[in-house]
Scaffold this motif. Structure first.
Motif, PDB file in Angstrom:
ATOM      1  N   LYS A 243       0.825  -1.218   0.000  1.00 44.60           N
ATOM      2  CA  LYS A 243       0.000   0.000   0.000  1.00 44.60           C
ATOM      3  C   LYS A 243       0.857   1.265   0.000  1.00 44.60           C
ATOM      4  N   GLY A 244       2.148   1.126  -0.227  1.00 45.84           N
ATOM      5  CA  GLY A 244       3.043   2.268  -0.116  1.00 45.84           C
ATOM      6  C   GLY A 244       2.924   3.247  -1.280  1.00 45.84           C
ATOM      7  N   GLU A 245       3.461   4.429  -1.084  1.00 50.46           N
ATOM      8  CA  GLU A 245       3.467   5.480  -2.103  1.00 50.46           C
ATOM      9  C   GLU A 245       4.787   5.429  -2.861  1.00 50.46           C
ATOM     10  N   PHE A 246       4.697   5.288  -4.189  1.00 47.55           N
ATOM     11  CA  PHE A 246       5.935   5.221  -4.968  1.00 47.55           C
ATOM     12  C   PHE A 246       6.549   6.592  -5.189  1.00 47.55           C
ATOM     13  N   ARG A 247       5.785   7.655  -4.993  1.00 42.78           N
ATOM     14  CA  ARG A 247       6.317   9.015  -5.183  1.00 42.78           C
ATOM     15  C   ARG A 247       7.083   9.440  -3.929  1.00 42.78           C
ATOM     16  N   LEU A 248       8.302   9.941  -4.110  1.00 39.34           N
ATOM     17  CA  LEU A 248       9.117  10.322  -2.967  1.00 39.34           C
ATOM     18  C   LEU A 248       8.631  11.597  -2.292  1.00 39.34           C
ATOM     19  N   GLY A 249       8.131  12.549  -3.056  1.00 43.05           N
ATOM     20  CA  GLY A 249       7.838  13.861  -2.507  1.00 43.05           C
ATOM     21  C   GLY A 249       9.054  14.758  -2.628  1.00 43.05           C
ATOM     22  N   ALA A 250       8.824  16.067  -2.545  1.00 47.05           N
ATOM     23  CA  ALA A 250       9.873  17.053  -2.854  1.00 47.05           C
ATOM     24  C   ALA A 250      11.093  16.930  -1.949  1.00 47.05           C
ATOM     25  N   ALA A 251      10.891  16.796  -0.642  1.00 48.72           N
ATOM     26  CA  ALA A 251      12.019  16.817   0.282  1.00 48.72           C
ATOM     27  C   ALA A 251      12.969  15.646   0.038  1.00 48.72           C
ATOM     28  N   LEU A 252      12.416  14.437   0.000  1.00 45.84           N
ATOM     29  CA  LEU A 252      13.264  13.266  -0.220  1.00 45.84           C
ATOM     30  C   LEU A 252      13.852  13.270  -1.627  1.00 45.84           C
ATOM     31  N   TYR A 253      13.039  13.660  -2.589  1.00 42.47           N
ATOM     32  CA  TYR A 253      13.531  13.653  -3.968  1.00 42.47           C
ATOM     33  C   TYR A 253      14.686  14.628  -4.142  1.00 42.47           C
ATOM     34  N   ALA A 255      16.770  15.764  -1.988  1.00 39.41           N
ATOM     35  CA  ALA A 255      17.965  15.286  -1.286  1.00 39.41           C
ATOM     36  C   ALA A 255      18.643  14.176  -2.083  1.00 39.41           C
ATOM     37  N   LYS A 256      17.846  13.225  -2.574  1.00 39.49           N
ATOM     38  CA  LYS A 256      18.448  12.131  -3.352  1.00 39.49           C
ATOM     39  C   LYS A 256      19.038  12.651  -4.646  1.00 39.49           C
ATOM     40  N   LEU A 257      18.344  13.605  -5.287  1.00 41.97           N
ATOM     41  CA  LEU A 257      18.842  14.169  -6.534  1.00 41.97           C
ATOM     42  C   LEU A 257      20.196  14.840  -6.328  1.00 41.97           C
ATOM     43  N   ALA A 258      20.352  15.573  -5.250  1.00 40.76           N
ATOM     44  CA  ALA A 258      21.621  16.260  -4.983  1.00 40.76           C
ATOM     45  C   ALA A 258      22.761  15.272  -4.821  1.00 40.76           C
ATOM     46  N   PHE A 259      22.516  14.190  -4.094  1.00 43.22           N
ATOM     47  CA  PHE A 259      23.569  13.182  -3.919  1.00 43.22           C
ATOM     48  C   PHE A 259      23.862  12.460  -5.232  1.00 43.22           C
ATOM     49  N   ALA A 260      22.824  12.115  -5.991  1.00 44.28           N
ATOM     50  CA  ALA A 260      23.002  11.350  -7.224  1.00 44.28           C
ATOM     51  C   ALA A 260      23.745  12.145  -8.286  1.00 44.28           C
ATOM     52  N   LEU A 261      23.458  13.445  -8.381  1.00 43.77           N
ATOM     53  CA  LEU A 261      24.052  14.264  -9.434  1.00 43.77           C
ATOM     54  C   LEU A 261      25.388  14.858  -9.023  1.00 43.77           C
ATOM     55  N   ASN A 262      25.526  15.228  -7.744  1.00 43.75           N
ATOM     56  CA  ASN A 262      26.727  15.931  -7.270  1.00 43.75           C
ATOM     57  C   ASN A 262      27.045  17.072  -8.242  1.00 43.75           C
ATOM     58  N   SER A 263      26.015  17.857  -8.521  1.00 40.09           N
ATOM     59  CA  SER A 263      26.095  18.923  -9.522  1.00 40.09           C
ATOM     60  C   SER A 263      25.428  20.170  -8.957  1.00 40.09           C
ATOM     61  N   PRO A 264      25.847  21.354  -9.402  1.00 40.97           N
ATOM     62  CA  PRO A 264      25.202  22.584  -8.927  1.00 40.97           C
ATOM     63  C   PRO A 264      23.772  22.768  -9.436  1.00 40.97           C
ATOM     64  N   LEU A 265      23.350  22.011 -10.446  1.00 38.61           N
ATOM     65  CA  LEU A 265      22.028  22.210 -11.022  1.00 38.61           C
ATOM     66  C   LEU A 265      20.921  21.781 -10.058  1.00 38.61           C
ATOM     67  N   SER A 266      19.918  22.640  -9.899  1.00 39.83           N
ATOM     68  CA  SER A 266      18.772  22.337  -9.048  1.00 39.83           C
ATOM     69  C   SER A 266      17.675  21.676  -9.875  1.00 39.83           C
ATOM     70  N   ARG A 267      16.647  21.183  -9.176  1.00 43.52           N
ATOM     71  CA  ARG A 267      15.506  20.582  -9.874  1.00 43.52           C
ATOM     72  C   ARG A 267      14.856  21.581 -10.821  1.00 43.52           C
ATOM     73  N   ALA A 496       8.547  14.960 -12.386  1.00 43.36           N
ATOM     74  CA  ALA A 496       7.098  15.041 -12.487  1.00 43.36           C
ATOM     75  C   ALA A 496       6.427  13.899 -11.731  1.00 43.36           C
ATOM     76  N   VAL A 497       7.031  12.718 -11.781  1.00 47.74           N
ATOM     77  CA  VAL A 497       6.488  11.557 -11.073  1.00 47.74           C
ATOM     78  C   VAL A 497       6.626  11.725  -9.568  1.00 47.74           C
ATOM     79  N   HIS A 498       7.823  12.070  -9.122  1.00 49.25           N
ATOM     80  CA  HIS A 498       8.101  12.025  -7.686  1.00 49.25           C
ATOM     81  C   HIS A 498       7.782  13.304  -6.929  1.00 49.25           C
ATOM     82  N   VAL A 499       7.578  14.402  -7.648  1.00 43.68           N
ATOM     83  CA  VAL A 499       7.280  15.671  -6.979  1.00 43.68           C
ATOM     84  C   VAL A 499       5.954  16.269  -7.444  1.00 43.68           C
ATOM     85  N   ASP A 500       5.710  16.227  -8.745  1.00 47.01           N
ATOM     86  CA  ASP A 500       4.564  16.941  -9.305  1.00 47.01           C
ATOM     87  C   ASP A 500       3.305  16.093  -9.450  1.00 47.01           C
TER      88      ASP A 500
END
Length: 591
Positions: A243-253, A255-267, A496-500
């Motif tokens: 019954k879980g939610e597959f969408r991470l939501g903005a906060a978790l997404y 944070a994970k995006l920053a670690f995965a990219l290690n880049s100055p670009l924001s969402r 769009a999936v995980h935040v929007d």
């Protein structure tokens, strides 16, 4: 995409030695202390992740399997906490340039480890993380001949003996109410695929001495019974209770995006750039389509200033000519083999980059890994020298209808297979990872940057098209641009999936209309976007970074710029985040 193991440990390719940059050795006390810290972290990390250790080519732990329970997680948290403290006490300015880069990469990783286990907690809701370890435990021992068969089979026997405990641990740690249904449904199919791995090991066991063969067969019997027990739990407990939610939501997404990219670009920056790039690509595709369709009977109108509907119709009409060129349902491997020969010859003839000597072997994606990506580069670990690189392709499922298979083959038509081969093998992942493996930093090899690796493969597609691959066939150029549209759509889809909270219908429209993807491709990507987070944007972000570095080199070197000089140079530092590679290449401050 290159195959990755748990915690984003990328396998790199073993290849013939390539030209290496100078790498600063320990020049002073700070360097010596940091290199000891880095070496200690690598050793401890691989001890805690024996399945990942096998994949990267450290075979000290081939008879062991990961502890993904509370004790194992606590050990990883302890290692990350102590390493972070030591890094914070390290005077970065006193380190060599190479070590400054490695220190930044290591800090990003240990912070990611802490956040993943403490905040994201995939062990409780993502059964695919458990399946990746279970399947990798056996597959990594059998995929390559890094040791004599009897040695690898004895290790496989030991891991099969331990696999029931891992699966029982998964049942204890996973919380069905937190597991998304799409994850539960996917792991049901993947778990069944573990049987084929065990059966393959048993077949090879016929070559063992009688005592070893008896132990292997007993372990296999117990292991298969455990897989069946786990399958029953998956089908009767996990799937009904998911019954879980597959969408991470903005906060978790974020944070994970920053670690995965290690880049100055924001969402937000990624979204703006991807939308702008899509608009530009579609405009170019219309221009090519208008020229191609000129004089064709039944062609739609192609005015100089088209409406959105006219642009869409013209591009779709031109693409239909490309879709007509497709391999037979059971000839994907043969088609890929032919394109690999062609692409390799072109790269050598144009002197685009130094080509490694080791061959690439094409094969099918193992059953336990299917359901996520269509193709990937399966390269040996950086510590495995002289081993085979594989370019793996997922076969069309036997239960697909003729219409579903045709949809897939329209997407992966003969020209589309050319692009996939360029991306996965030549001069994409295989070539880049071969260069990276020649770099002497083990830490940098183990912690290679996903955006650098994926971005290079996307950039390599541009290089081939720009250099006139396939004689600038307009249909090939259309397919090439369509696949680069996919890179943009990947980045947009992920957030769009995980935040929007994009719906499936909206996602399918983005992919099938805006990016011209076929229904089967888009349906598969919708599943993949639900199953993964922050991986799909790595293609676009890395692509943007590689294009920027190329422009920087052209401006800085001017008339002395050549493709080979630039490509060999930017690939000579391993696979760090792109900004670090540029800073090293252009002798800029490390920041």
């Amino acid at each position: 995409m290159p195959k990755v193991s748990r915690r984003a440990v990328l396998a790199l390719s073993a290849a013939a030695p390539l030209t290496l940059p100078a790498i600063a050795r320990a020049a002073g006390p700070a360097d010596a202390k940091f290199e000891a810290l880095a070496k200690g972290w690598v050793d401890a990390n691989l001890r805690l992740n024996p399945v990942g250790a096998t994949q990267v080519g450290d075979h000290r732990f081939d008879d062991q399997i990961d502890d993904m329970g509370p004790t194992g997680r606590a050990a990883i948290i302890k290692l990350a906490t102590e390493t972070l403290a030591a890094l914070q006490a390290t005077p970065r300015a006193e380190l060599s340039r190479a070590n400054q880069v490695d220190a930044a990469i290591l800090e990003n990783q240990v912070r990611s480890d802490l956040w993943t286990l403490q905040a994201l907690q995939p062990y409780a809701w993502d059964p695919l993380t458990w399946n990746a370890v279970a399947g990798g435990a056996l597959y990594n021992l059998t995929a390559r001949e890094f040791a004599p068969l009897d040695v690898r089979l004895r290790s496989a026997t030991a891991r099969m003996q331990k696999l029931p405990a891992l699966l029982a641990q998964a049942r204890q740690e996973l919380v069905p109410a937190r597991v998304p249904k799409i994850h539960a449904d996917t792991v049901v199919g993947q778990n069944k695929g573990l049987h084929s791995l065990v059966d393959g090991i048993v077949a090879d066991g016929a070559k063992l001495a009688p005592a070893d063969r008896a132990r292997l067969e007993a372990a296999a019997k117990t292991c298969k019974a455990a897989i069946d027990e786990h399958q029953t739990w998956l089908e009767t407990v996990l799937v009904p209770g998911a019954k879980g939610e597959f969408r991470l939501g903005a906060a978790l997404y974020d944070a994970k995006l920053a670690f995965a990219l290690n880049s100055p670009l924001s969402r937000a920056e990624i979204k703006a750039r991807a939308l702008a790039e899509m608009t530009s690509l579609r405009a170019t595709m219309y221009d090519i389509s208008a020229r191609f369709l000129a004089g064709k009977p039944g062609a739609p109108p192609t005015p100089a200033r088209p409406t959105d509907a006219q642009r869409q119709a013209a591009i779709e009409a031109a693409l239909e000519y490309a879709y007509a060129q497709k391999p037979a349902r059971d000839k994907l491997v043969e088609a890929a083999e032919a394109t690999l020969v062609e692409a390799t010859a072109f790269v050598r003839a144009r002197n685009i980059v130094t080509v490694p000597k080791d061959p690439v072997k094409i094969g099918l994606v193992p059953e336990f890994q299917r359901g996520v990506a269509v193709a990937y580069c399966d390269a040996p670990g950086p510590l495995d020298k002289g081993q085979q690189t594989y370019y793996k392709i997922s076969p069309i499922p036997d239960d697909w209808t003729a219409a579903q298979a045709d949809s897939f083959l329209r997407e992966y038509n003969s020209l589309g297979i050319q692009e996939v081969t360029v991306h996965e093998a030549m001069p994409g992942h295989y070539l880049q990872l071969a260069h990276a493996n020649a770099y002497p930093s083990v830490l940098r090899a183990v912690l290679s940057s996903g955006p650098f690796v994926e971005g290079w493969a996307c950039y390599a597609q541009d290089v081939m098209a720009d250099e006139g691959y396939l004689d600038r066939d307009p249909l090939y150029l259309l397919v090439h641009l369509k696949l680069q549209l996919r890179v943009c759509a990947n980045a947009l889809l992920d957030q769009a999936v995980h935040v929007d909270n994009i719906s499936r219908d909206e996602a399918m429209k983005l992919m099938t209309v805006q990016a011209f993807q076929q229904e089967r491709e888009a349906a598969g990507k919708w599943v993949r976007a639900q199953l993964s987070q922050a991986q799909l944007p790595t293609y676009f972000v890395g692509w943007e970074e590689h294009k920027a570095l190329r422009k920087q080199a052209e401006a800085k070197w001017s008339k002395s710029f050549t493709l080979k000089r630039y490509h060999d140079g930017i690939l000579s530092f391993g696979s760090p985040p792109a900004r670090f590679a540029g800073q090293l290449l252009f002798d800029l401050p490390i920041a």
